[in-house]
Design a protein around this motif. Structure first.
Motif, mmCIF file in Angstrom:
data_model
loop_
_atom_site.group_PDB
_atom_site.id
_atom_site.type_symbol
_atom_site.label_atom_id
_atom_site.label_comp_id
_atom_site.label_asym_id
_atom_site.label_seq_id
_atom_site.Cartn_x
_atom_site.Cartn_y
_atom_site.Cartn_z
ATOM 1 N N UNK A 185 0.718 -1.185 0.057
ATOM 2 C CA UNK A 185 0.043 0.082 -0.076
ATOM 3 C C UNK A 185 0.972 1.312 0.154
ATOM 4 N N UNK A 186 0.467 2.184 -0.681
ATOM 5 C CA UNK A 186 1.174 3.499 -0.805
ATOM 6 C C UNK A 186 0.126 4.602 -0.715
ATOM 7 N N UNK A 187 0.509 5.745 -0.266
ATOM 8 C CA UNK A 187 -0.505 7.021 -0.185
ATOM 9 C C UNK A 187 -1.239 7.121 -1.531
ATOM 10 N N UNK A 188 -2.412 7.459 -1.710
ATOM 11 C CA UNK A 188 -3.138 7.752 -2.743
ATOM 12 C C UNK A 188 -2.593 8.584 -3.721
ATOM 13 N N UNK A 189 -2.585 8.553 -5.124
ATOM 14 C CA UNK A 189 -2.365 9.727 -5.955
ATOM 15 C C UNK A 189 -3.369 9.676 -7.016
ATOM 16 N N UNK B 270 17.584 -0.180 0.786
ATOM 17 C CA UNK B 270 16.329 0.077 0.208
ATOM 18 C C UNK B 270 16.232 0.234 -1.252
ATOM 19 N N UNK B 271 15.019 0.198 -1.824
ATOM 20 C CA UNK B 271 14.941 0.317 -3.145
ATOM 21 C C UNK B 271 13.867 1.696 -3.384
ATOM 22 N N UNK C 77 6.075 14.800 -8.424
ATOM 23 C CA UNK C 77 6.610 13.474 -8.579
ATOM 24 C C UNK C 77 6.390 12.790 -7.275
ATOM 25 N N UNK C 78 5.980 11.659 -7.185
ATOM 26 C CA UNK C 78 5.893 10.924 -6.029
ATOM 27 C C UNK C 78 7.150 9.974 -5.739
ATOM 28 N N UNK C 79 7.489 9.783 -4.802
ATOM 29 C CA UNK C 79 8.845 9.002 -4.446
ATOM 30 C C UNK C 79 8.305 7.769 -3.271
ATOM 31 N N UNK C 80 8.216 6.601 -3.635
ATOM 32 C CA UNK C 80 7.920 5.618 -2.704
ATOM 33 C C UNK C 80 9.277 4.820 -2.576
ATOM 34 N N UNK D 61 7.106 -0.730 3.102
ATOM 35 C CA UNK D 61 7.334 0.381 2.673
ATOM 36 C C UNK D 61 7.999 1.338 3.732
ATOM 37 N N UNK D 62 9.023 1.900 3.282
ATOM 38 C CA UNK D 62 9.719 2.922 4.457
ATOM 39 C C UNK D 62 9.306 4.352 4.423
ATOM 40 N N UNK D 63 9.083 4.970 3.587
ATOM 41 C CA UNK D 63 8.629 6.369 3.490
ATOM 42 C C UNK D 63 8.368 6.723 2.059
ATOM 43 N N UNK D 64 7.488 7.813 2.109
ATOM 44 C CA UNK D 64 6.993 8.428 0.773
ATOM 45 C C UNK D 64 7.399 9.944 0.772
#
Length: 849
Positions: free
Chosen positions: A338-342, A374-375, A392-395, A404-407
């Motif tokens: 899961x990631x923050x929605x975009x 990390x990747x 730009x979104x960075x995950x 998931x580490x951070x976004x």
């Protein structure tokens, strides 16, 4: 079930699953293994030069695999709170300052980089050699990116399928010292496929040669991966780990109505050692459309810190990213995170001229990187709440379990961001190149670094590679940029980007950037000469100050590890004196020892200047002219010469000249005879040698003569008795000196009666003619008759006198005879005519002919 309906079903399924259940990796089997032999160039037609890409090449008409991205379920992951990014005009003086070590336009003469602005540049660096590509050109720099020469990708290799099309990627793999060049070919109705070509140049020399024969190459078409005909590749990515080279591509089916349908994503793995060897390669592949493999499209590779793993990713909806992994054993798996929605969909960013440079932003991951722990993946999102412009979104994910580490978001209230590329350096820092533009700022390319000076959570500052002056005419700016490590210093980055330089022209840029902490110490090349001054020296590479050739003495400043070739002129005139090149001398740093190069070698090549200053010295000597002549005959005598002169000449026929360096040693060899004349000697000024070969050191302009002649000795023969006078004394007559041509004969007379006078008759030998009839003594006779010449002479108190006669230096006189006889006055005789006669001398003329 269609691909899109399958994706929709998957999105519903993942929405129904608890988030924790999505943490487990889903095994998806191993690769399919096969092999391919190298391309056989002789079986293919030559490429066709296409100065302006055809419409089919500019826009293959492929639909984006996921223009309408499904909206994902709420994962409960908050939106990143990253501060807005900004662009800086210049860098500050503090330590850790972002710095462009090199920032150069890459638009060599002849290269068409398109009027659509879709340049899509990529670059690889091997020591001092840069290979940069774009959609419709390639370029080679041999001077660390200072200048570029055009390489035509349409004709460099033979044509395959529809010929070279567009997308290219290049990557330098330092562990195996190879540069890998990925080239996409156009779909061909006749072959039924659109293939890709991989080409590999091993090491620096093959890469910088600029010739196709230095590359090993393989052609992959979709049928090798289990697809039927009527399929083709597009939208590539490349990467590698310790052991394997990877490439990905989307696969499209060409429909009978001319449209194209996305079928699958493909990931291919090839052993680096086999690419390096250049023979048959055993490759494996992974298809996204195979049951259980998890689908996917537009995969982007992240190698996980140069280890033995490889990761790639795609998102399956607006809140879920799917990340695949291949471990060292070749096992594949994926996880959904899961990631923050975009907001997906086609973005829009209209520039000052009303052109929308984001017209082809289709919601695909454009950048990825791997660190030791990390990747990360980066892509363009459409505007949404709190993000008024495309951003730009960075995950970032932990590589061990893909958690998931951070976004972070890279955004601005004024600017749009797109087409970002990223890479991690040897310290784990991340370099980014992205496109930036706005309603008041034309689209262009900028770079930044994420490290201890600037973290993910702060507002990022970007630095422009090149400003733009227009938007793209087709509302399309391309698909990707590129960032790689610069292997000259793995703490620094090489980035490529592009901008419109006019309303109809786009160009790419090559940039080497990093922090000033890692700024290299530039290396100085000192170019000198001895004896001669202001010698023009040619240099094959351009230095960091855009300088190249120069007149001694001069300096040039280079990037560390730069190679160079200096070329000296063979001859040079200064101060009214002509000088000739002897040799190059080279040393590293002022304390190094001189390394003397071969005599006469005008070029000095240094493959690697290293990190210390170099000094090269063109050593000159005065120029000397040697003239080689002969006598008897004065021309046409073939003389062998032991060394080539400065003009590459050696043997010759007299009279001829040869030009040498002061101090050169030359051996001349004459034939033993020429015609009927034997060799007699070499004459060099006052020095002579009777040897056929003579060795001399040329230290001045001079003449050496090979002398030939047949020698006839001259003789004096006395005849006749003469007649007595006072005290019964008879005049004595003789010839002395050398009776040869070109010499002087002394005719002497002795009558020991004291001072007197007389005459010397010169004529022809004859029988005695009595002179008593004219009143001389009874024994007096004339033994020279007829007399041609009579010369007076006198005798001194001792009764001695002589006359000198010069013999002309005429070969026709050799063998000629003349006779002489003296008549002397003698007052002591009682004859009516007081004269007495000497004996006669017959002279035979000798000499050389």
């Amino acid at each position: 079930m269609t691909y899109r309906s399958l994706l929709g079903a998957l999105s519903v399924l993942t929405a129904a699953l608890p988030l924790a259940a999505q943490q487990d990796a889903v095994p998806c089997g191993q690769d399919v293994h096969t092999s391919i032999a190298p391309e056989r160039a002789g079986l293919m037609a030559p490429g066709i030069d296409i100065p302006v890409p055809p419409q089919g090449a500019r826009d293959p008409g492929h639909p984006d695999p996921r223009r309408v991205l499904p909206i994902g379920p709420d994962r409960g992951i908050p939106q990143p709170t990253t501060p807005p990014a900004a662009e800086a005009g210049t860098t500050g003086p503090t330590t850790g300052n972002f710095t462009f070590f090199t920032n150069r336009e890459c638009r060599p003469t002849g290269a068409n980089t398109s009027t659509t602005a879709a340049v899509e540049p990529s670059a690889a660096v091997c020591q001092d050699t840069v290979w940069q590509t774009g959609n419709w050109f390639a370029a080679l720099s041999r001077d660390s990116g200072q200048t570029f020469d055009y390489v035509n990708p349409y004709t460099f290799f033979p044509a395959v399928d529809g010929g070279f099309c567009c997308d290219q990627r290049v990557e330098y793999v330092r562990s195996h010292d190879i540069t890998v060049w990925y080239m996409q070919n156009a779909y061909s109705a006749s072959t039924g496929v659109g293939s890709i070509r991989l080409a590999v140049a091993a090491g620096r020399d093959d890469l910088r040669s600029g010739v196709a024969s230095s590359w090993k190459r393989w052609v992959f078409d979709p049928t090798r991966f289990g697809f039927p005909t009527n399929h083709w590749f597009d939208f590539p990515d490349v990467s590698y780990n310790d052991t394997y080279f990877y490439w990905t591509s989307n696969v499209f089916r060409h429909e009978t109505n001319g449209s194209n349908t996305f079928v699958s994503a493909l990931r291919v793995r090839i052993p680096l050692s086999q690419l390096q060897a250049g023979g048959t390669v055993s490759f494996s592949y992974f298809r996204g459309d195979v049951a259980g493999n998890g689908g996917g499209a537009s995969w982007r590779l992240a190698n996980g810190g140069d280890g033995s793993e490889m990761f790639w990713a795609d998102y399956i909806n607006t809140t879920t990213m799917r990340i695949w992994r291949q471990d060292a054993a070749g096992n594949n798996s994926f996880v959904d995170r899961g990631i923050a929605s975009f907001t997906g969909g086609t973005a829009s960013c209209v520039g000052p001229d009303g052109r929308d440079w984001m017209g082809n932003v289709m919601g695909r991951i454009r950048g990825s990187w791997g660190q030791s722990t990390e990747i990360g993946f980066i892509w363009t999102c459409n505007s949404q709440g709190g993000r008024p412009n495309p951003y730009l979104r960075v995950s970032r994910f932990r590589s061990s379990d893909r958690t998931l580490v951070a976004e972070s978001d890279i955004w601005s209230s004024a600017n749009c961001f797109g087409f970002a590329a990223a890479e991690a350096n040897s310290l784990g820092h991340v370099g980014i190149v992205t496109a930036i533009g706005s309603a008041t700022n034309y689209v262009h390319c900028s770079a930044t670094i994420i490290d201890s000076y600037q973290g993910w959570t702060g507002g990022l500052t970007f630095y422009s590679l090149r400003s733009g002056v227009a938007g793209p005419t087709g509302n399309r700016f391309g698909d990707y940029f590129d960032v790689q490590r610069n292997w000259v210093d793995q703490r620094t980055f090489v980035g490529t980007g592009s901008a419109m330089t006019s309303s109809s022209t786009s160009t790419s840029h090559y940039a080497w950037f990093g922090r000033d902490d890692y700024a290299p110490t530039w290396v100085v090349l000192n170019v000198d000469a001895t004896n001669a001054i202001r010698v023009p020296i040619a240099l094959d590479v351009t230095d960091r100050n855009s300088l190249k050739d120069g007149n001694t003495s001069f300096t040039r400043t280079f990037t560390p590890r730069q190679g160079y070739t200096v070329t000296a002129p063979l001859t040079h005139t200064s101060g009214g004196t002509s000088y000739v090149f002897r040799r190059w001398a080279h040393k590293v740093s002022p304390s190094g020892a001189w390394q003397l190069q071969p005599i006469g070698q005008l070029d000095l090549t240094v493959d690697d200047i290293g990190t210390e200053d170099d000094t090269v010295e063109a050593r000159y000597d005065a120029q000397r002219v040697l003239t080689i002549g002969s006598t008897n005959p004065t021309s046409g005598v073939a003389i062998a010469v032991s060394i080539d002169d400065l003009n590459g000449r050696r043997d010759g026929s007299t009279t001829f000249t040869r030009v040498y360096r002061d101090g050169d040693s030359v051996t001349l060899t004459a034939p033993a005879t020429t015609g009927n004349n034997p060799f007699r000697r070499w004459r060099r000024g006052t020095q002579v040698s009777a040897n056929l070969s003579v060795t001399l050191t040329v230290s001045a302009d001079e003449t050496v003569v090979a002398e030939y002649w047949n020698y006839t000795p001259g003789t004096f023969v006395s005849y006749g008795a003469g007649c007595p006078g006072t005290n019964n004394n008879v005049p004595a007559h003789r010839g002395s000196g050398t009776p040869e041509t070109g010499q002087t004969i002394d005719y002497e007379v002795l009558l020991p009666n004291g001072s007197s006078f007389g005459s010397l008759a010169i004529g022809t030998r004859s029988a005695p003619i009595p002179l008593s009839t004219i009143g001389m003594g009874p024994r007096c006779t004339l033994d020279v008759y007829p007399v041609a010449l009579s010369l007076p002479f006198s005798l001194n108190a001792l009764g001695f006198g002589s006359l000198s006669v010069a013999v002309p230096n005429q070969a026709s006189l050799i063998g000629g005879r003349l006779s002489t006889q003296a008549t002397v006055a003698d007052r002591g005789v009682s004859t009516p005519l007081p004269l007495v006669q000497s004996n006669a001398v017959e002279t035979t003329i000798g000499g050389r002919r």
